[in-house]
Structures are given as C-alpha cells and as structure tokens.
Design a protein around this motif. Structure first.
Motif, PDB file in Angstrom:
ATOM      1  N   LYS A  43       0.851  -1.197   0.000  1.00  0.00           N
ATOM      2  CA  LYS A  43       0.000   0.000   0.000  1.00  0.00           C
ATOM      3  C   LYS A  43       0.885   1.244   0.000  1.00  0.00           C
ATOM      4  CE  LYS A  43      -3.819   2.410   0.411  1.00  0.00           C
ATOM      5  NZ  LYS A  43      -3.264   3.765   0.496  1.00  0.00           N
ATOM      6  N   GLU A  44       1.960   1.208   0.779  1.00  0.00           N
ATOM      7  CA  GLU A  44       2.920   2.319   0.783  1.00  0.00           C
ATOM      8  C   GLU A  44       3.580   2.467  -0.585  1.00  0.00           C
ATOM      9  OE1 GLU A  44       5.628   1.426   3.918  1.00  0.00           O
ATOM     10  OE2 GLU A  44       4.139   1.708   5.515  1.00  0.00           O
ATOM     11  N   TRP A  45       3.840   1.338  -1.246  1.00  0.00           N
ATOM     12  CA  TRP A  45       4.436   1.358  -2.589  1.00  0.00           C
ATOM     13  C   TRP A  45       3.514   2.087  -3.567  1.00  0.00           C
ATOM     14  CZ3 TRP A  45       3.037  -0.277  -7.424  1.00  0.00           C
ATOM     15  CH2 TRP A  45       4.046  -0.455  -8.379  1.00  0.00           C
ATOM     16  N   LEU A  46       2.225   1.766  -3.518  1.00  0.00           N
ATOM     17  CA  LEU A  46       1.257   2.402  -4.414  1.00  0.00           C
ATOM     18  C   LEU A  46       1.133   3.892  -4.106  1.00  0.00           C
ATOM     19  CD1 LEU A  46      -0.767   1.931  -6.699  1.00  0.00           C
ATOM     20  CD2 LEU A  46      -2.486   1.372  -4.964  1.00  0.00           C
ATOM     21  N   ASP A  47       1.113   4.245  -2.823  1.00  0.00           N
ATOM     22  CA  ASP A  47       1.048   5.660  -2.434  1.00  0.00           C
ATOM     23  C   ASP A  47       2.291   6.413  -2.905  1.00  0.00           C
ATOM     24  OD1 ASP A  47      -1.381   5.209  -1.220  1.00  0.00           O
ATOM     25  OD2 ASP A  47      -0.547   5.037   0.814  1.00  0.00           O
ATOM     26  N   ALA A  48       3.455   5.760  -2.812  1.00  0.00           N
ATOM     27  CA  ALA A  48       4.706   6.400  -3.238  1.00  0.00           C
ATOM     28  C   ALA A  48       4.716   6.630  -4.743  1.00  0.00           C
ATOM     29  CB  ALA A  48       5.901   5.540  -2.827  1.00  0.00           C
ATOM     30  N   LEU A  49       4.116   5.712  -5.494  1.00  0.00           N
ATOM     31  CA  LEU A  49       4.044   5.875  -6.952  1.00  0.00           C
ATOM     32  C   LEU A  49       3.176   7.082  -7.307  1.00  0.00           C
ATOM     33  CD1 LEU A  49       4.754   4.771  -9.753  1.00  0.00           C
ATOM     34  CD2 LEU A  49       2.716   3.303  -9.602  1.00  0.00           C
ATOM     35  N   THR A  50       2.031   7.198  -6.644  1.00  0.00           N
ATOM     36  CA  THR A  50       1.145   8.344  -6.882  1.00  0.00           C
ATOM     37  C   THR A  50       1.832   9.649  -6.491  1.00  0.00           C
ATOM     38  OG1 THR A  50      -0.794   6.954  -6.449  1.00  0.00           O
ATOM     39  CG2 THR A  50      -1.110   9.335  -6.330  1.00  0.00           C
ATOM     40  N   VAL A 101       4.244   3.857 -15.766  1.00  0.00           N
ATOM     41  CA  VAL A 101       3.614   5.025 -15.144  1.00  0.00           C
ATOM     42  C   VAL A 101       4.618   6.167 -15.002  1.00  0.00           C
ATOM     43  CG1 VAL A 101       2.633   5.917 -12.992  1.00  0.00           C
ATOM     44  CG2 VAL A 101       1.825   3.749 -13.929  1.00  0.00           C
ATOM     45  N   LEU A 102       5.806   5.862 -14.539  1.00  0.00           N
ATOM     46  CA  LEU A 102       6.814   6.905 -14.328  1.00  0.00           C
ATOM     47  C   LEU A 102       7.250   7.529 -15.652  1.00  0.00           C
ATOM     48  CD1 LEU A 102       8.919   5.082 -11.587  1.00  0.00           C
ATOM     49  CD2 LEU A 102       7.388   7.037 -11.249  1.00  0.00           C
ATOM     50  N   ALA A 124      -0.849   9.667 -16.628  1.00  0.00           N
ATOM     51  CA  ALA A 124      -0.221   8.763 -15.664  1.00  0.00           C
ATOM     52  C   ALA A 124      -1.196   8.421 -14.545  1.00  0.00           C
ATOM     53  CB  ALA A 124       1.047   9.394 -15.100  1.00  0.00           C
ATOM     54  N   HIS A 125      -1.982   9.411 -14.090  1.00  0.00           N
ATOM     55  CA  HIS A 125      -2.987   9.165 -13.057  1.00  0.00           C
ATOM     56  C   HIS A 125      -4.063   8.202 -13.552  1.00  0.00           C
ATOM     57  CE1 HIS A 125      -2.226  11.304  -9.389  1.00  0.00           C
ATOM     58  NE2 HIS A 125      -1.821  12.379 -10.054  1.00  0.00           N
ATOM     59  N   VAL A 126      -4.500   8.394 -14.782  1.00  0.00           N
ATOM     60  CA  VAL A 126      -5.504   7.496 -15.359  1.00  0.00           C
ATOM     61  C   VAL A 126      -4.956   6.071 -15.410  1.00  0.00           C
ATOM     62  CG1 VAL A 126      -6.792   6.929 -17.457  1.00  0.00           C
ATOM     63  CG2 VAL A 126      -6.646   9.307 -16.685  1.00  0.00           C
ATOM     64  N   TRP A 127      -3.688   5.936 -15.772  1.00  0.00           N
ATOM     65  CA  TRP A 127      -3.053   4.618 -15.854  1.00  0.00           C
ATOM     66  C   TRP A 127      -3.004   3.947 -14.475  1.00  0.00           C
ATOM     67  CZ3 TRP A 127      -1.835   2.016 -20.194  1.00  0.00           C
ATOM     68  CH2 TRP A 127      -1.059   0.857 -20.054  1.00  0.00           C
ATOM     69  N   ILE A 128      -2.697   4.757 -13.453  1.00  0.00           N
ATOM     70  CA  ILE A 128      -2.673   4.212 -12.090  1.00  0.00           C
ATOM     71  C   ILE A 128      -4.064   3.734 -11.687  1.00  0.00           C
ATOM     72  CG2 ILE A 128      -2.401   4.801  -9.644  1.00  0.00           C
ATOM     73  CD1 ILE A 128      -0.112   6.665 -10.448  1.00  0.00           C
ATOM     74  N   GLN A 150      -4.024   0.026 -10.151  1.00  0.00           N
ATOM     75  CA  GLN A 150      -4.905  -0.283  -9.026  1.00  0.00           C
ATOM     76  C   GLN A 150      -5.491  -1.687  -9.159  1.00  0.00           C
ATOM     77  OE1 GLN A 150      -5.482   1.788  -6.316  1.00  0.00           O
ATOM     78  NE2 GLN A 150      -6.634   0.090  -5.404  1.00  0.00           N
ATOM     79  N   GLU A 151      -5.876  -2.053 -10.366  1.00  0.00           N
ATOM     80  CA  GLU A 151      -6.438  -3.388 -10.591  1.00  0.00           C
ATOM     81  C   GLU A 151      -5.393  -4.478 -10.330  1.00  0.00           C
ATOM     82  OE1 GLU A 151      -8.578  -6.058 -14.121  1.00  0.00           O
ATOM     83  OE2 GLU A 151      -7.893  -4.010 -14.540  1.00  0.00           O
ATOM     84  N   ILE A 152      -4.175  -4.254 -10.819  1.00  0.00           N
ATOM     85  CA  ILE A 152      -3.100  -5.234 -10.595  1.00  0.00           C
ATOM     86  C   ILE A 152      -2.791  -5.337  -9.102  1.00  0.00           C
ATOM     87  CG2 ILE A 152      -0.699  -5.824 -11.096  1.00  0.00           C
ATOM     88  CD1 ILE A 152      -1.002  -4.194 -13.706  1.00  0.00           C
ATOM     89  N   TYR A 153      -2.777  -4.195  -8.431  1.00  0.00           N
ATOM     90  CA  TYR A 153      -2.538  -4.166  -6.981  1.00  0.00           C
ATOM     91  C   TYR A 153      -3.593  -4.996  -6.245  1.00  0.00           C
ATOM     92  CZ  TYR A 153      -2.849  -2.260  -2.235  1.00  0.00           C
ATOM     93  OH  TYR A 153      -2.948  -2.122  -0.869  1.00  0.00           O
ATOM     94  N   GLU A 154      -4.860  -4.824  -6.614  1.00  0.00           N
ATOM     95  CA  GLU A 154      -5.937  -5.558  -5.946  1.00  0.00           C
ATOM     96  C   GLU A 154      -5.830  -7.061  -6.203  1.00  0.00           C
ATOM     97  OE1 GLU A 154      -9.470  -3.633  -7.287  1.00  0.00           O
ATOM     98  OE2 GLU A 154      -9.138  -1.837  -6.053  1.00  0.00           O
ATOM     99  N   HIS A 155      -5.448  -7.449  -7.420  1.00  0.00           N
ATOM    100  CA  HIS A 155      -5.235  -8.871  -7.706  1.00  0.00           C
ATOM    101  C   HIS A 155      -4.100  -9.423  -6.839  1.00  0.00           C
ATOM    102  CE1 HIS A 155      -8.052  -9.707 -10.862  1.00  0.00           C
ATOM    103  NE2 HIS A 155      -7.599  -8.760 -11.660  1.00  0.00           N
ATOM    104  N   THR A 156      -3.015  -8.660  -6.735  1.00  0.00           N
ATOM    105  CA  THR A 156      -1.859  -9.102  -5.945  1.00  0.00           C
ATOM    106  C   THR A 156      -2.248  -9.289  -4.486  1.00  0.00           C
ATOM    107  OG1 THR A 156      -0.369  -7.881  -7.429  1.00  0.00           O
ATOM    108  CG2 THR A 156       0.519  -8.559  -5.294  1.00  0.00           C
TER     109      THR A 156
END
Length: 257
Positions: free
Chosen positions: A81-88, A143-144, A154-158, A163-169
């Motif tokens: 979750k921190e990883w996803l927040d850091a990407l945003t 994304v970067l 980039a936001h749309v891609w996230i 987000q979908e890949i994150y939820e699957h993981t």
C-alpha cells in the motif's frame, strides 16, 4: 572427528550430533493431540510407528511458524500500500520514485523467490501471486515514463491499470495468508531423532543449514551442562563460518522433574 546437523530458527543456529538423527524429512501434516504439553505440535505416522513432534521454536520461547506468517502477511500488505502511495506521490510531485520497480527486491519478492511449496493448492496460488506481483512492480516503469510527459494520463493509468493489478496481488496474498498452516508445513523441516529408550520422535525446525564435520577441539565447551527450559541441554558452542552454533546435547519429549 564429530559430525553435526546444523539447523536454523530465524537467525539463530543450532547443531545436534548426527548420531542422534535418524532422518531429515519435510515437515509433516500433524494430528493434534488433546491434553499434551504445548511444545508437542502433534503426531504423524512414520513407517510403522506413530511419532510425536516437538516444536523447537516453542522450546526456545518463540511463536510458531504459522503465527509468524500471520504477522508477516499484514506487513507485506502494508508495504505494498505504501508502494502504491509512493508511486502516486512521485507522479503528483515530479519527484523520484522512492520504492523499487524490481519485483525481486522487495520483501514479498524475496519471500516468493525463497519459497518452493510442495502443497499443490499452495503452489497454484503462489504462481498467481508471483505473476501479479511482478506485473505490479513492472507497471511502475510505464507510469513513471508517462508521468514525465503527461501527469494526467499517468494518473488514469494508475487508477485503471495499476490499481487493478494491486488488488489482484493483494487478493492472492490474502489467499496465501489463509493457508498459513499449510505454508508453515511446506517451509519447515522435521528431524527424526532416536529418543530415549530408542523411541523416536520428531522436532520441527525452520531449515537445515548444513551437515558439518569438525575436530572435537573446535567446540567451545561450557563449564557446566546448561539447561534450556525443561526439555533440552546444551554443552558447547561452535563457530561455523562466522556463525555461532549452539550445540544441543539432548532433547526430550517429556519434561524433566
């Protein structure tokens, strides 16, 4: 010349005389035994005998492997979750990404790489977890790169992809979390020891590190036989490849008086 089976519990190493070890097995599914001491994890059929199995972790005052996993998995979820927040944050602020795009470099990736399950159901979940986890980390690269030219895209891609890949993981990580007991069995090893009066029993350990052959004078003898709890004694320490190995003199299924 003395020979020892060297095994580990977390970052601690122990050794036991190879003459006391009948066999090294994968950890076995156990039948729980009512009214047994807490250090007895259960029993299983070995050849023509039913053996009791001792938790070495319990003997040295540690939580069980499955309990450790139940602590680990929520930590891994928080880290991602921190990883996803850091990407945003990186996209929003135009600052370097503070996490890794390498799926093998994070704690979860290292754990996945080190775990080779025998349980078929766990193996299938692990394959899916590994696949989506790798996709998640690799998605940050796209994304970067996109964020350097168009932050909005980039936001749309996230939101639509990452987000979908994150939820699957996280979903597959939750499935592994639900299988903590089975995972613990797959990760551990069981030493079959000869036991008192030639009655064998098993001890569950984290991992077998090595079988070492040393001269007896390489052992640093304790001045007196030291008792570790009510179920085992140690009498020496071995310095092996920079690690201190506590040599266990004997392990008992039954508590001493």
């Amino acid at each position: 010349m003395k020979s020892f089976v060297v095994f580990s519990i977390l970052d601690q190493c122990f050794g036991i005389d190879i003459e006391s070890v009948k066999r090294i097995l994968p950890s076995q599914p156990l039948t729980k035994m009512p009214d047994e001491d807490e250090h007895i994890e259960g029993m299983f059929q070995y050849q023509d005998e039913v053996l009791k199995v001792v938790s070495f972790r319990h003997l040295i005052g540690l939580k069980s492997y499955s309990a450790q996993l139940r602590t680990l998995f929520p930590e891994l979820k928080d880290q991602h979750k921190e990883w996803l927040d850091a990407l945003t944050h990186s996209v929003d602020e135009g600052v370097p990404f503070s996490k890794t795009t390498d799926p093998h470099a994070c704690q979860l990736g290292k754990w996945i790489d080190s775990f080779h399950p025998d349980n078929v159901e766990v193996l299938e979940i692990m394959k899916d977890l590994s696949f989506h986890h790798q996709r998640l980390h690799h998605s940050a690269i796209d994304v970067l790169a996109l964020g350097e030219t168009c932050v909005e895209e980039a936001h749309v891609w996230i939101e639509k992809n990452v987000q979908e890949i994150y939820e699957h993981t996280m979903s597959y990580l939750s499935k592994i979390e639900d299988k903590s007991e089975e995972v613990a069995v797959d990760l551990q090893r069981c030493l079959i020891l000869k036991g008192k009066d030639n009655v064998p029993f098993g001890i569950n350990i984290d991992a077998v590190e090595d079988i070492v052959h040393i001269e007896e004078d390489a052992l640093h003898k304790a001045s007196t036989l030291q008792t570790m709890g009510s179920f085992m004694n140690v009498d020496s320490i071995l310095d092996y490849e920079g690690k201190l190995v506590t040599i266990v003199k004997d392990i008992r299924v039954e508590k001493t008086a």
